[in-house]
Design a protein around this motif. Structure first.
Motif: not given
Length: 225
Positions: A93-98
């Protein structure tokens, strides 16, 4: 029992399951690749560390220090000189969240794409903003294979929620043939080994499924009324 879904199990896309699934999936993927790559290669689980700095006020009221987040990925290395041949990423998720974590991942990704290392990027999460370049067409999940000798062209496999996960040709150093990584088999072994079926169905996928997809998914839930 393997996962009851024909492809990705959307109930693994929830905060209570994803972190364990991410780690265990890479362990099983490593096992599968080790059986494929031959004696000239190593497959290693590596970890990036991301530091989340809390403000002085947050430290005082929350009562804890800065957070350190670990993110695992795979490296296929030439056994003879330890050169990194291929990096295999399972997006989190962190790779795809600002934010800083995404920025750091995009930086590492850019270094790979600018060098002579192959990249295999696997996205088994429907939410968030995908890394780029390239700009990818809409789909539920995907696999991207960037062979350094073919750049900027990439191989791209869009995957629908109702489709079996593909077997991916993972590039090695020439002239060695590609390694085969059957993602559905890896997912099913991960699901069994970690016992996800005993607890994930009490929660809901994140993000929620559209009504028609939720109705379709309900038919696969174990112990349904």
């Amino acid at each position: 029992m393997p996962s009851p879904f024909p492809g990705m199990n959307p109930y693994l896309e929830q905060p209570d399951a994803w972190e364990d699934f991410h780690q265990d999936f890479l362990v099983r993927a490593r096992e599968a690749l080790m059986a494929e790559v031959g004696e000239h290669y190593l497959v290693k689980i590596e970890t990036r560390l991301y530091l989340h700095e809390l403000s002085a006020e947050e430290r005082r009221f929350v009562g804890r220090a800065d957070d350190i987040v670990k993110q695992a990925f795979l490296e296929i290395r030439d056994r003879r000189n330890r050169r990194i041949v291929t990096v295999v990423e399972l997006l989190s998720p962190a790779n795809k969240a600002p934010g800083a974590d995404r920025d750091a991942y995009l930086g590492k990704r850019g270094e790979i794409l600018a060098g002579q290392t192959h990249l295999v990027e696997i996205d088994l999460r429907r939410g968030g903003k995908r890394p780029h370049p390239p700009e990818l067409p809409p789909c539920d999940y995907y696999v991207l294979v960037s062979r350094y000798e073919d750049r900027p062209s990439v191989g791209f496999w869009p995957i629908g929620l109702r489709e079996r996960l593909p077997a991916v040709a993972v590039p090695l150093a020439g002239p060695d043939p590609d390694a085969n990584l059957d993602l559905q088999s890896v997912l099913d072994r991960t699901y069994d080994a970690a016992g996800f079926g005993s607890f994930i169905y009490s929660e809901t996928p994140e993000p929620p499924l559209a009504p028609d997809a939720a109705a379709w998914a309900a038919a696969f839930l174990p112990n349904r009324a």
